[in-house]
Design an enzyme around this catalytic site. Structure first.
Site, short mmCIF file in Angstrom:
data_model
loop_
_atom_site.label_atom_id
_atom_site.label_comp_id
_atom_site.label_asym_id
_atom_site.label_seq_id
_atom_site.Cartn_x
_atom_site.Cartn_y
_atom_site.Cartn_z
N LYS A 1 5.66 -4.45 2.09
CA LYS A 1 5.38 -4.28 0.82
C LYS A 1 5.95 -2.99 0.10
CE LYS A 1 1.30 -7.14 0.73
NZ LYS A 1 -0.20 -7.25 0.18
N TYR B 1 2.52 -15.54 -5.86
CA TYR B 1 1.03 -15.24 -5.59
C TYR B 1 0.20 -16.30 -6.70
CZ TYR B 1 1.39 -11.31 -2.25
OH TYR B 1 1.79 -10.67 -1.11
N PHE C 1 -7.49 -9.12 -9.22
CA PHE C 1 -6.48 -8.14 -8.96
C PHE C 1 -5.44 -8.85 -9.12
CE2 PHE C 1 -8.13 -10.96 -5.27
CZ PHE C 1 -6.99 -11.51 -4.94
N ARG D 1 -1.68 -12.81 11.99
CA ARG D 1 -2.93 -12.21 11.15
C ARG D 1 -3.48 -11.59 12.14
NH1 ARG D 1 -3.23 -14.30 6.24
NH2 ARG D 1 -5.51 -14.10 6.21
N THR E 1 -7.32 -7.96 5.49
CA THR E 1 -6.85 -7.66 4.42
C THR E 1 -7.33 -6.16 3.87
OG1 THR E 1 -6.85 -9.93 4.30
CG2 THR E 1 -6.24 -8.79 2.27
N ARG F 1 -2.13 -3.19 9.54
CA ARG F 1 -2.87 -2.62 8.41
C ARG F 1 -3.66 -1.45 8.49
NH1 ARG F 1 -3.82 -8.39 5.78
NH2 ARG F 1 -1.98 -8.63 4.68
N ASN G 1 -1.62 -2.73 1.06
CA ASN G 1 -2.04 -2.99 2.40
C ASN G 1 -0.85 -3.10 3.26
OD1 ASN G 1 -1.35 -5.52 1.70
ND2 ASN G 1 -3.32 -6.31 2.30
N HIS H 1 2.60 -8.19 4.59
CA HIS H 1 1.81 -9.53 4.06
C HIS H 1 2.18 -10.58 5.29
CE1 HIS H 1 1.20 -13.60 1.91
NE2 HIS H 1 2.33 -13.79 2.54
N GLU I 1 6.36 -20.10 1.58
CA GLU I 1 6.70 -19.14 1.34
C GLU I 1 8.49 -18.64 2.01
OE1 GLU I 1 3.44 -16.62 3.01
OE2 GLU I 1 2.35 -17.43 1.32
P1 CMP Z 1 -1.64 -10.50 0.96
O1 CMP Z 1 -1.75 -10.78 2.50
O2 CMP Z 1 -0.49 -10.07 0.53
O3 CMP Z 1 -2.23 -11.69 -0.05
C1 CMP Z 1 -2.86 -11.28 -1.32
C2 CMP Z 1 -2.99 -9.95 -1.40
O4 CMP Z 1 -3.98 -9.46 -2.45
C3 CMP Z 1 -3.61 -9.22 -0.17
O5 CMP Z 1 -2.62 -9.03 0.63
C4 CMP Z 1 -4.03 -7.84 -1.14
O6 CMP Z 1 -3.20 -6.81 -0.98
C5 CMP Z 1 -4.47 -8.28 -2.42
N1 CMP Z 1 -5.87 -8.66 -2.58
C6 CMP Z 1 -6.85 -9.55 -1.80
N2 CMP Z 1 -7.88 -9.43 -2.31
C7 CMP Z 1 -8.06 -8.13 -2.96
C8 CMP Z 1 -9.06 -7.50 -3.79
N3 CMP Z 1 -10.20 -7.91 -3.67
N4 CMP Z 1 -8.65 -6.31 -4.52
C9 CMP Z 1 -7.31 -6.09 -4.63
N5 CMP Z 1 -6.47 -6.52 -4.04
C10 CMP Z 1 -6.67 -7.70 -3.21
#
Ligand code: CMP
Length: 140
Positions: free
Chosen positions: A11, A51, A59, A87, A93, A104, A114, A117, A128
């Protein structure tokens, strides 16, 4: 049957912090083979589409604005049981809940920033991967 491919994105925050090499090294040292790789920057619309599954969540806007704000690195990874194993390597996450040694835990700044992805299912890995790479950019 578990698929052998997953899609990852380093990211904008992690790219800006100079972490591309370190993250790719951890990924390949964990047994993943890189079969497609590029540095790119998503448009706002690309990020909204990528997304779209999160549309309506509180978010969502922050997520697509952030993901299109600066360059990212995208890769397709190959390994047996790729989605699940990647994962595990990613960790939770939310980095405050991620286990020691996970990407992470090591590199994320927050839940929304984070660092890395990973696809959450075999079907999304396929969707994707074709979102980011044409057939002739994928090698195996
Ligand atoms: P990612 O694996 O890229 O998939 C979706 C992204 O949304 C996730 O990582 C986080 O960066 C973001 N995300 C998921 N849940 C939340 C949340 N509750 N608040 C803010 N960002 C979120």
């Amino acid at each position: 049957m578990a698929s052998n491919r997953t899609l990852t994105m380093i990211k904008p925050n992690a790219v800006a912090r100079g972490l591309i090499g370190e993250i790719l090294e951890k990924i390949t040292n964990s047994g993943f083979k890189i079969i497609a790789l590029k540095m790119t920057q998503l448009t706002l619309n690309d990020a909204k589409k990528f997304y779209a599954v999160h549309e309506g969540k509180p978010f969502y806007e922050d997520l697509y604005v952030f993901m299109s704000s600066a360059p990212i690195v995208v890769a397709i990874l190959e390994k047996e049981n790729a989605v699940e194993d990647f994962r595990t390597l990613l960790g939770n996450t939310d980095p405050t809940k991620a286990k020691e040694g996970t990407l992470r835990k090591l590199f994320a700044e927050s839940l929304s920033r984070n660092a890395v992805h990973g696809s959450d299912s075999d079907e999304n890995a396929r969707i994707e991967s074709s979102f980011h790479f044409s057939r002739r950019e994928q090698f195996s």
